[in-house]
Design an enzyme around this catalytic site. Structure first.
Site, PDB file in Angstrom:
ATOM      1  N   ASP A 118       9.889   5.086 -10.463  1.00 53.81           N
ATOM      2  CA  ASP A 118       9.445   5.668 -11.731  1.00 53.81           C
ATOM      3  C   ASP A 118      10.112   7.002 -12.029  1.00 53.81           C
ATOM      4  O   ASP A 118      10.238   7.396 -13.199  1.00 53.81           O
ATOM      5  CB  ASP A 118       7.926   5.848 -11.727  1.00 53.81           C
TER       6      ASP A 118
ATOM      7  N   SER B 156       0.799  -1.208   0.000  1.00 54.27           N
ATOM      8  CA  SER B 156       0.000   0.000   0.000  1.00 54.27           C
ATOM      9  C   SER B 156       0.840   1.269   0.000  1.00 54.27           C
ATOM     10  O   SER B 156       1.427   1.609  -1.014  1.00 54.27           O
ATOM     11  CB  SER B 156      -0.963  -0.057   1.192  1.00 54.27           C
TER      12      SER B 156
ATOM     13  N   LYS C 122      -1.412  -4.056  -2.996  1.00 49.63           N
ATOM     14  CA  LYS C 122      -2.673  -3.519  -2.466  1.00 49.63           C
ATOM     15  C   LYS C 122      -2.760  -2.063  -2.912  1.00 49.63           C
ATOM     16  O   LYS C 122      -2.116  -1.198  -2.356  1.00 49.63           O
ATOM     17  CB  LYS C 122      -2.710  -3.653  -0.942  1.00 49.63           C
TER      18      LYS C 122
END
Length: 449
Positions: free
Chosen positions: A339, A328, A353
Site C-alpha cells: 500500500d 496474519s 487472517k
C-alpha cells in the site's frame, strides 16, 4: 519483549502482548485482573473457588471481545454468567469444561481457553524453540476441520512434505473430528525421538504421513546473497515467523547484505503463519521510512494507527513473495509494503487472517486468548475478509511441488523466486535507465519503458 503502550490502552488492561497467528503462534504475559465490577451471581462468594476463573474469563470477553461471527449477544452472555455461577463445581476440571462450553458459543476458533499446562506450552511458541513435528494449525471456522497453515522450514513435517491447506483427519489413527487445536497439539507433541502418524487429506486423497518428533530450534530469518543470471546481486531474505527473535535477526540480515553490496531484495514470506504484532510493525519500519503500517480497531471503534518512524535500513528496490500460507503478521507486513508502494508482491493470495488476539493470564495459571480487534492495511483493506492479493500472480505447478525441497527455496529451481527476481531486475533496470519522471524534461527514456 516489547510492550506497546498504545495497544495496552486499546483494551484498558494491565500489561499484555498481542498475537497475530493462526493456531500456535502466541506470546505470554503477566496475569491481569478484569476491570469490570459486576454484581455477584446468587450462590455466594466466588473467590478462591473454580468459579473465580469462570468469572474472569466471562468478564474479559464481556469487556474486550470483538465479535467477528455474529454469534455474540450481550443479553445472552449476561444470562450465561448467571447460569454458570449458580452451579456447583467439584474442581478445576469441571470449571474448565464449563469455560470451554461458554467460549464455544462464540463460534470463534481464535478465542480459546488453555489450562495451566497448555498455557505454559503456548509460551514456548515465540521463544524460538519447541518440541514436536513443526506444523502450524488452524481450525476452519466453517468445516471445523484442522487445517495445516504451514510446516516450519527444516522440521520433520517440512522434510516429510506436509503442505499448507492439508487437512489433518487423524492422529495415530484416531479421528480428529470434533477436536480443538489444543486437543490436536496434545496428541502431536511428545518426547523427542518418538513417532506420530498424521492422516492428511489433500485434494480428495488421504495420506498417512509418519513423523518423528524432534526438538525444533526456530531461527526466524535465513538470508543469502544471490547472483542473478545477468550478474546483479540480490539479497534474499526468508522470514519464517514473527517470533521474539525476528526483529533482531531481520536487522542483522539486512545490514549484512548491505555490506555485501546487494543491489535489491527479495523478501520471502511464503508459509509464514504470523506471530507477534510488534515484530511485524518493527520489521515494516526496517523497510519503510514513512507511511502508515497498520490500523487496529476494537469493537468500540477505537483506532490505533502504527506508522513508520524514518528508521528504514535501506531504500533499495524490494519484491515480496507471498502465498496461501502467508498469514496474519505476514499480511500486515506485505500489505504495508504494497500500500505504501515500497514493494511489489509476487505469488498467491494470502491466508486471510485479520483478527488480533490478546493473551490473558488467569488467576490459577491457566490462560485465555481472546479476539479483541481487527486490523486493516494502510488503504483500509479488511484482511480477514479479503487476504492480500499479489501484484503479480505466480504459482508452482503440481509437478514442481512434487519434486521441490526446502533447500530449493530462493534458488533458480524455485519458479516463484525466479518470477520475483525477474520483477526485481525490471525495477533495477528502470532505475539504471533513469526512468523516474522529471517535470520539464523530455523524459524519452521514461516514455520508452
Amino acid at each position: 519483549m516489547v510492550r506497546s503502550q498504545r495497544l495496552r490502552s486499546l483494551v484498558r488492561s494491565t500489561p499484555l502482548l498481542l498475537m497475530l497467528g493462526v493456531g500456535g503462534v502466541v506470546t505470554a504475559l503477566g496475569i491481569s485482573s478484569p476491570g469490570l465490577s459486576l454484581p455477584s451471581a446468587s450462590g455466594g462468594s466466588i473467590h478462591d473457588s473454580p468459579k473465580e476463573v469462570i468469572d474472569q474469563v466471562w468478564q474479559i470477553v464481556y469487556r474486550d471481545y470483538l465479535d467477528s461471527t455474529g454469534s455474540y449477544d450481550e443479553r445472552t452472555w449476561r444470562q450465561l454468567r448467571s447460569n454458570l455461577l449458580r452451579k456447583s463445581y467439584g474442581g478445576s476440571a469441571e470449571s474448565y469444561e464449563a469455560i470451554r462450553g461458554m467460549l464455544a458459543s462464540l463460534d470463534d476458533p481464535y478465542t480459546r481457553f488453555l489450562d495451566p499446562k497448555e498455557f505454559k506450552e503456548m509460551q514456548i511458541d515465540t521463544s524460538g524453540e519447541l518440541m514436536g513435528v513443526g506444523i502450524q494449525l488452524s481450525l476452519d471456522n466453517d468445516t471445523k476441520e484442522l487445517i495445516v497453515v504451514s510446516p516450519i522450514e527444516g522440521t520433520p513435517a517440512s522434510r516429510a512434505g506436509v503442505q499448507p491447506k492439508d487437512v489433518i483427519v487423524s492422529i495415530d489413527g484416531a479421528s480428529t473430528k470434533g477436536m480443538t487445536t489444543e486437543d490436536a497439539v496434545k496428541l502431536i507433541r511428545g518426547p523427542e525421538g518418538t513417532d506420530v502418524v498424521l492422516g492428511l487429506r489433500r485434494q480428495g486423497q488421504v495420506l498417512d504421513v509418519p513423523l518423528k518428533r524432534a526438538r525444533i530450534e526456530i531461527h526466524a530469518v535465513k538470508a543469502m546473497l544471490n547472483t542473478a543470471p545477468n550478474g546483479r546481486k540480490v539479497g534474499y531474505i526468508r522470514l519464517k515467523q514473527f517470533n521474539a527473535n525476528a526483529t533482531r535477526e531481520m536487522r542483522a540480515a539486512i545490514k549484512d547484505l548491505e555490506s555485501q553490496a546487494a543491489e535489491g531484495y527479495v523478501l520471502d514470506l511464503r508459509s509464514n503463519p504470523g506471530g507477534l504484532l510488534e515484530a511485524s510493525v518493527d520489521i515494516a519500519r526496517q523497510w519503510l521510512n514513512e507511511g502508515t503500517i497498520v490500523s487496529t480497531r476494537t469493537r468500540e471503534g477505537i483506532r490505533d494507527v502504527r506508522r513508520a518512524t524514518g528508521s528504514a535500513i535501506t531504500d533499495k528496490p524490494l519484491v515480496v513473495l507471498i502465498d496461501q500460507g502467508s498469514a496474519s503478521a505476514s499480511e500486515i507486513l506485505s500489505g504495508a509494503l504494497q500500500d505504501n508502494s515500497r514493494a511489489q508482491l509476487v505469488g498467491q493470495k494470502t491466508f486471510g487472517k485479520g483478527l488480533v488476539q490478546a493473551v490473558r493470564g488467569l488467576a490459577d495459571g491457566s490462560g485465555l486468548t481472546v479476539t479483541i480487534a481487527k486490523y486493516l492495511t494502510p488503504k483500509g483493506t479488511d484482511i480477514h475478509k479479503n487476504g492480500i492479493q499479489p501484484d503479480i500472480e505466480a504459482a508452482m505447478s503440481k509437478q514442481e511441488v512434487k519434486n521441490f525441497s526446502v533447500e530449493d527455496l530462493g534458488t533458480q529451481k524455485d519458479s516463484q523466486y525466479r518470477t520475483a527476481e525477474g520483477t526485481l531486475m525490471n525495477k533495477l533496470k528502470k532505475i539504471q535507465a533513469g526512468t523516474t519522471y522529471k517535470p520539464g524534461q523530455a523524459n524519452l527514456s521514461y516514455a520508452l519503458q
